[in-house]
Design a protein around this motif. Sequence first.
Motif, PDB file in Angstrom:
ATOM      1  N   PHE A 112       3.643   3.805   3.225  1.00 14.34           N
ATOM      2  CA  PHE A 112       2.933   4.625   2.241  1.00 14.34           C
ATOM      3  C   PHE A 112       1.588   4.021   1.826  1.00 14.34           C
ATOM      4  O   PHE A 112       0.825   4.663   1.122  1.00 14.34           O
ATOM      5  N   ASP A 113       1.337   2.791   2.253  1.00 15.29           N
ATOM      6  CA  ASP A 113       0.106   2.113   1.855  1.00 15.29           C
ATOM      7  C   ASP A 113      -1.103   2.791   2.491  1.00 15.29           C
ATOM      8  O   ASP A 113      -1.230   2.854   3.710  1.00 15.29           O
ATOM      9  N   GLN A 114      -1.992   3.311   1.649  1.00 14.76           N
ATOM     10  CA  GLN A 114      -3.222   3.968   2.112  1.00 14.76           C
ATOM     11  C   GLN A 114      -4.411   3.008   2.117  1.00 14.76           C
ATOM     12  O   GLN A 114      -5.512   3.386   2.480  1.00 14.76           O
ATOM     13  N   HIS A 115      -4.192   1.781   1.652  1.00 18.53           N
ATOM     14  CA  HIS A 115      -5.192   0.702   1.708  1.00 18.53           C
ATOM     15  C   HIS A 115      -6.461   0.989   0.919  1.00 18.53           C
ATOM     16  O   HIS A 115      -7.522   0.462   1.236  1.00 18.53           O
ATOM     17  N   HIS A 116      -6.343   1.818  -0.096  1.00 10.42           N
ATOM     18  CA  HIS A 116      -7.523   2.031  -0.934  1.00 10.42           C
ATOM     19  C   HIS A 116      -7.103   2.463  -2.333  1.00 10.42           C
ATOM     20  O   HIS A 116      -5.963   2.899  -2.569  1.00 10.42           O
ATOM     21  N   TYR A 154       0.760   3.569  -3.131  1.00  6.03           N
ATOM     22  CA  TYR A 154      -0.325   4.000  -2.258  1.00  6.03           C
ATOM     23  C   TYR A 154      -1.373   2.926  -2.004  1.00  6.03           C
ATOM     24  O   TYR A 154      -2.238   3.098  -1.153  1.00  6.03           O
ATOM     25  N   TRP A 155      -1.334   1.831  -2.784  1.00 14.51           N
ATOM     26  CA  TRP A 155      -2.214   0.696  -2.503  1.00 14.51           C
ATOM     27  C   TRP A 155      -1.444  -0.572  -2.833  1.00 14.51           C
ATOM     28  O   TRP A 155      -1.391  -0.996  -3.967  1.00 14.51           O
TER      29      TRP A 155
END
Length: 273
Positions: free
Chosen positions: A255-259, A160-161
Amino acid sequence: MENVTLNNGVKMPVIGFGTFQTPPALTEASVARALKTGYRSIDTAQVYGNEAGVGAAIKNSGLARNDLFITTKTQTDGYNETAKGIDESLRKLQLDYVDLMIIHWPTQNSLETYRALSDAYKEGKIKAIGLSNFNPTQIQAILDSNDVKPTIDQIETHLYWQQNKIAPFLTENEIVHEAWAPLGEQYAKEMMQQPEIVELAQKYNVSGAQILLRAMTQQKIVVIPKSNNEAHLQSNLDIFGFKLTDEELESLKKFDQHHSIKDWPVSMRESVY
């Protein structure tokens, strides 16, 4: 085992055993179990309060010192306190040197803290030095102030990040990317149940955790998962019998939510740098 080569030539296993939140009273048995399973890289920290347990497990393992890679982290601020902390860590770990010591997080006196690490490196007390939770601006300040380049930045990294914003900076400066919380901690089950992860796990006949870890190690990201479950300990280590395709790795970027899932430290937010 696969290794990464740090920018000073030191080789580091691409997967290690983390001891974050392992109670001191349980650390020796936990690390002993990991070493028996086959782990040769152990990650601890001064602030964890369990360096002594790690040292006891190492001493009683019967393994040759040069077959192990031991990481610890400073929780100090400034030159003098860091220099004292280095010696205290060595005493607790019962070691003549550690393979890697990193600044646990940025402080007001990070430059002086890093200078203490670099002096200990030159004295042979530490084989490699690095950083944790430092953003590119903070890393650049270290690079500009010292002739010993940091070898690693240990930062929160998981499905996720994925830390794709900082990755080019690390690569450009020959700094290895190391992941803490590689399985996403409280989001681990959710991550492993994503349909794409389930599909890949079925394709390669492995677990969801193995897919998540392999995706990172294939990109030369060092991972330090933690588990006290013997089956999980073994499976987390047994990730080198398959290889994801470039297309499969690319597919996971969505899937990367960047946080962060913890939002700590704030300076690591992608909007800050």
